[in-house]
Write a protein that holds these residues in place. Structure first.
Motif, PDB file in Angstrom:
ATOM      1  N   TRP A   1       2.521   1.724  -3.323  1.00 21.97           N
ATOM      2  CA  TRP A   1       1.616   2.319  -4.324  1.00 21.97           C
ATOM      3  C   TRP A   1       1.500   3.833  -4.125  1.00 21.97           C
ATOM      4  O   TRP A   1       1.629   4.607  -5.064  1.00 21.97           O
ATOM      5  CB  TRP A   1       0.235   1.660  -4.241  1.00 21.97           C
ATOM      6  CG  TRP A   1      -0.673   2.069  -5.363  1.00 21.97           C
ATOM      7  CD1 TRP A   1      -0.865   1.421  -6.543  1.00 21.97           C
ATOM      8  CD2 TRP A   1      -1.511   3.254  -5.398  1.00 21.97           C
ATOM      9  NE1 TRP A   1      -1.754   2.114  -7.320  1.00 21.97           N
ATOM     10  CE2 TRP A   1      -2.169   3.238  -6.666  1.00 21.97           C
ATOM     11  CE3 TRP A   1      -1.761   4.295  -4.521  1.00 21.97           C
ATOM     12  CZ2 TRP A   1      -3.076   4.234  -7.053  1.00 21.97           C
ATOM     13  CZ3 TRP A   1      -2.644   5.297  -4.914  1.00 21.97           C
ATOM     14  CH2 TRP A   1      -3.291   5.255  -6.163  1.00 21.97           C
ATOM     15  N   LEU A   2       1.252   4.231  -2.876  1.00 24.87           N
ATOM     16  CA  LEU A   2       1.117   5.670  -2.595  1.00 24.87           C
ATOM     17  C   LEU A   2       2.389   6.412  -3.003  1.00 24.87           C
ATOM     18  O   LEU A   2       2.345   7.425  -3.694  1.00 24.87           O
ATOM     19  CB  LEU A   2       0.856   5.904  -1.103  1.00 24.87           C
ATOM     20  CG  LEU A   2      -0.469   5.409  -0.537  1.00 24.87           C
ATOM     21  CD1 LEU A   2      -0.456   5.489   0.987  1.00 24.87           C
ATOM     22  CD2 LEU A   2      -1.646   6.211  -1.095  1.00 24.87           C
TER      23      LEU A   2
ATOM     24  N   PRO B   1      -4.829   1.703  -4.725  1.00 29.11           N
ATOM     25  CA  PRO B   1      -3.830   1.032  -3.901  1.00 29.11           C
ATOM     26  C   PRO B   1      -4.241  -0.362  -3.457  1.00 29.11           C
ATOM     27  O   PRO B   1      -5.428  -0.613  -3.200  1.00 29.11           O
ATOM     28  CB  PRO B   1      -3.685   1.960  -2.692  1.00 29.11           C
ATOM     29  CG  PRO B   1      -4.886   2.816  -2.682  1.00 29.11           C
ATOM     30  CD  PRO B   1      -5.369   2.910  -4.076  1.00 29.11           C
TER      31      PRO B   1
ATOM     32  N   HIS C   1       2.888   6.860  -6.620  1.00 34.92           N
ATOM     33  CA  HIS C   1       1.923   7.762  -7.243  1.00 34.92           C
ATOM     34  C   HIS C   1       2.076   9.195  -6.746  1.00 34.92           C
ATOM     35  O   HIS C   1       1.166  10.008  -6.864  1.00 34.92           O
ATOM     36  CB  HIS C   1       0.499   7.250  -7.030  1.00 34.92           C
ATOM     37  CG  HIS C   1       0.213   6.063  -7.894  1.00 34.92           C
ATOM     38  ND1 HIS C   1       0.662   4.805  -7.575  1.00 34.92           N
ATOM     39  CD2 HIS C   1      -0.412   5.940  -9.084  1.00 34.92           C
ATOM     40  CE1 HIS C   1       0.305   3.956  -8.531  1.00 34.92           C
ATOM     41  NE2 HIS C   1      -0.353   4.620  -9.463  1.00 34.92           N
ATOM     42  N   GLY C   2       3.209   9.453  -6.184  1.00 35.51           N
ATOM     43  CA  GLY C   2       3.517  10.829  -5.779  1.00 35.51           C
ATOM     44  C   GLY C   2       2.792  11.281  -4.532  1.00 35.51           C
ATOM     45  O   GLY C   2       2.760  12.469  -4.224  1.00 35.51           O
ATOM     46  N   ILE C   3       2.172  10.352  -3.839  1.00 31.91           N
ATOM     47  CA  ILE C   3       1.486  10.749  -2.612  1.00 31.91           C
ATOM     48  C   ILE C   3       2.450  10.538  -1.452  1.00 31.91           C
ATOM     49  O   ILE C   3       2.626   9.437  -0.949  1.00 31.91           O
ATOM     50  CB  ILE C   3       0.159   9.988  -2.441  1.00 31.91           C
ATOM     51  CG1 ILE C   3      -0.740  10.344  -3.619  1.00 31.91           C
ATOM     52  CG2 ILE C   3      -0.510  10.340  -1.106  1.00 31.91           C
ATOM     53  CD1 ILE C   3      -1.925   9.452  -3.809  1.00 31.91           C
ATOM     54  N   ASN C   4       3.118  11.611  -1.123  1.00 33.33           N
ATOM     55  CA  ASN C   4       4.119  11.585  -0.065  1.00 33.33           C
ATOM     56  C   ASN C   4       3.633  12.402   1.103  1.00 33.33           C
ATOM     57  O   ASN C   4       2.847  13.313   0.954  1.00 33.33           O
ATOM     58  CB  ASN C   4       5.423  12.206  -0.556  1.00 33.33           C
ATOM     59  CG  ASN C   4       6.059  11.362  -1.620  1.00 33.33           C
ATOM     60  OD1 ASN C   4       6.279  10.174  -1.432  1.00 33.33           O
ATOM     61  ND2 ASN C   4       6.335  11.966  -2.757  1.00 33.33           N
TER      62      ASN C   4
ATOM     63  N   HIS D   1       0.843  -1.195   0.000  1.00 35.38           N
ATOM     64  CA  HIS D   1       0.000   0.000   0.000  1.00 35.38           C
ATOM     65  C   HIS D   1       0.886   1.256   0.000  1.00 35.38           C
ATOM     66  O   HIS D   1       0.682   2.193  -0.770  1.00 35.38           O
ATOM     67  CB  HIS D   1      -0.876  -0.034   1.255  1.00 35.38           C
ATOM     68  CG  HIS D   1      -1.902   1.051   1.318  1.00 35.38           C
ATOM     69  ND1 HIS D   1      -1.734   2.179   2.073  1.00 35.38           N
ATOM     70  CD2 HIS D   1      -3.109   1.179   0.721  1.00 35.38           C
ATOM     71  CE1 HIS D   1      -2.790   2.961   1.952  1.00 35.38           C
ATOM     72  NE2 HIS D   1      -3.650   2.384   1.127  1.00 35.38           N
TER      73      HIS D   1
END
Ligand code: SF4
Lengths: 163, 330
Positions: free
Chosen positions: A20-21, A143, A24-27, A17
């Motif tokens: 995936w985050l 995700p 996908h640029g989810i920091n 998970h």
């Protein structure tokens, strides 16, 4: 396809998970000062005159002994395995770049033990499979499920995952 | 948690080496620790140059500017520091799909009106005559699930707000004459506080959005572009009753704010310097209030709740979990 980074290998083992985050640029903001080890590796391009490169304050690459060192405190089995495969990936990566016979050592700081790592043929195939799997995860539209384990409370995504 | 800085004096913000200094006649030259602050609210007349602005941007600090009357002028929203192209595309997709957009918009109103209702109910235990307002709001809320478009939803929202505002008179014991909500410009103390508070809310939400991958210009309830950062308006709806309205009730009922804290100018009314300071202080304290979060199993501040709201929205946008807005549970 983009190059896989060491961090991605690491996250693959810790939590898909999270992987995936991350991909996908989810920091999370100020994700500690965790510099992407893989990225630094690529940027440093293994200049041989650098006897020692310290990456991320954690990975020491010593080209004289052709050894790559990681200093790690044991946190959990999952994280231990993640670190091991991260090192294996670097060795594999260096091999692809023509830097042969590199070995790795993980120093566990909490009990002063160490683990020596070299890349067997079996590992090499494993790494190739893992890379394929990571590409698949990167292509997923949403995700994969969360791990929901005790490592979550220390994860920088904790508040996102459980809010 | 990072702090908010409120600058109420006139002076100058400047950068020297790795620090921002605030120079004012009243306080002299004082350093502001940048690694510890998230946003700066400028109320005084402040000079600043590009060197200072660049430095704020480097440190991911948002800057909110207010004019002499405490009206919100605008924000300096530095270049995105946590961009995700993927999330941006998905955020737009959710806006473009009418059904999806409506779903999120409804949840904003559903949560906002839940929180409004919670306020009225809280006071109806203490004051006579609020029960009928509770009933009316509950009746309006019933219709939310059936609306077919954003216009209808906005209609419900407007009606709930009207009922709510007419309940204000009872909540504040008729201390101020407050009939209608007028915004431009506010013409009485209550309106002045609502206007001021709402822009504080809007700016604070904007600072939280800045620290996520959400794009503040793409919104669901409000039309994108209604204000530049319209997503901030959307999320503010949920927090206004929890934070701003509660502050107003407290300030009035505990007589912390009084007539002398307002200035009346022709047809407009605004908080004067003293009044604004009182409001700011309450606001800052409110955002620092800690409560136990049942799902996270730890304590979080009200301010953090705004961030969590952004996270929930992100999860909705990436199709991981349906968005469920914050409904006061305490
Ligand atoms: S909080 Fe847990 S589930 Fe979420 S990304 Fe981190 S490890 Fe994975």
């Amino acid at each position: 396809m983009d190059l896989i980074t060491g961090t991605e290998i690491n996250y693959y083992f810790v939590c898909k998970h999270k992987l995936w985050l991350f991909t996908h640029g989810i920091n999370m903001e100020h994700n500690s000062d965790y510099v992407d080890i893989g990225k630094s590796l690529h940027e440093n391009s293994f200049q041989r005159e650098d006897k020692e490169i310290l990456l991320d304050g954690r990975v020491k690459i010593d080209f004289i002994k052709n050894q790559l060192e990681i200093h790690e405190t044991k946190k959990s089995k999952a994280i231990e395995e993640a670190t091991k495969y991260q090192v294996l990936y670097y060795i594999y990566y260096l091999k692809m770049k023509g830097v042969d016979k590199v070995t790795g050592v993980i120093h566990y700081m909490d009990n002063h033990s160490k683990e020596e790592i070299s890349l067997s043929e079996e590992n090499e195939n494993e790494i190739k499979e893992i890379i394929e799997e990571i590409y698949k995860i990167k292509l997923m539209n949403k995700p994969p499920t969360k791990v929901q384990s005790k490592i979550c409370t220390k994860c920088s995504y904790y508040e996102l995952c459980f809010s | 948690m990072k702090r908010s800085i409120y600058v109420n004096t006139n002076g100058r913000l400047s950068r020297k080496d790795n620090t921002i200094y605030l120079e004012s006649e009243t306080y002299g030259k004082k350093p502001i620790p940048v690694n510890n602050i998230q946003e700066i609210f400028l109320f005084g007349e402040v000079d600043l140059n590009t060197k200072a602005i660049n430095f704020l941007a480097q440190n991911n600090i948002t800057l909110h500017v207010f004019n002499y009357y405490g009206y919100y002028t605008g924000s300096f929203y530095p270049r995105e520091h946590l961009p995700s192209g993927f999330l941006l595309v998905k955020q737009v997709e959710k806006y473009k799909d009418n059904e999806e957009r409506l779903k999120v918009a409804k949840e904003f109103i559903n949560s906002a009106s839940h929180n409004i209702l919670k306020n009225v109910k809280y006071y109806s235990n203490r004051k006579e005559g609020l029960d009928e307002y509770v009933k009316k709001i509950e009746a309006e809320r019933e219709n939310i699930k059936d609306v077919k478009n954003i216009n209808e939803l906005m209609g419900i929202e407007g009606r709930i707000r009207n009922i709510y505002y007419s309940a204000f008179e009872i909540i504040i014991d008729g201390k101020y004459d407050f009939k209608n909500r007028t915004m431009n410009p506010p013409d009485n103390p209550i309106n002045a506080m609502i206007s001021f508070g709402n822009s504080m809310m809007y700016s604070s939400v904007l600072s939280e959005i800045y620290n996520t991958q959400l794009n503040p210009t793409i919104s669901y309830l409000h039309e994108p572009g209604e204000r530049r950062f319209s997503l901030s308006l959307d999320i503010s709806e949920i927090f206004k009753p929890i934070i701003i309205d509660r502050i107003i009730f407290t300030l009035i009922n505990q007589r912390m704010i009084r007539e002398e804290h307002f200035d009346q100018d022709l047809s407009m009314c605004y908080l004067n310097d003293k009044g604004r300071l009182i409001f700011e202080k309450e606001f800052d304290e409110k955002l620092k209030t800690i409560i136990k979060h049942p799902k996270l199993n730890k304590s979080v501040s009200y301010k953090r709740l705004i961030r969590l709201e952004c996270y929930k929205l992100i999860k909705h946008i990436i199709d991981e979990e349906e968005y469920e807005g914050l409904k006061m549970w305490w």
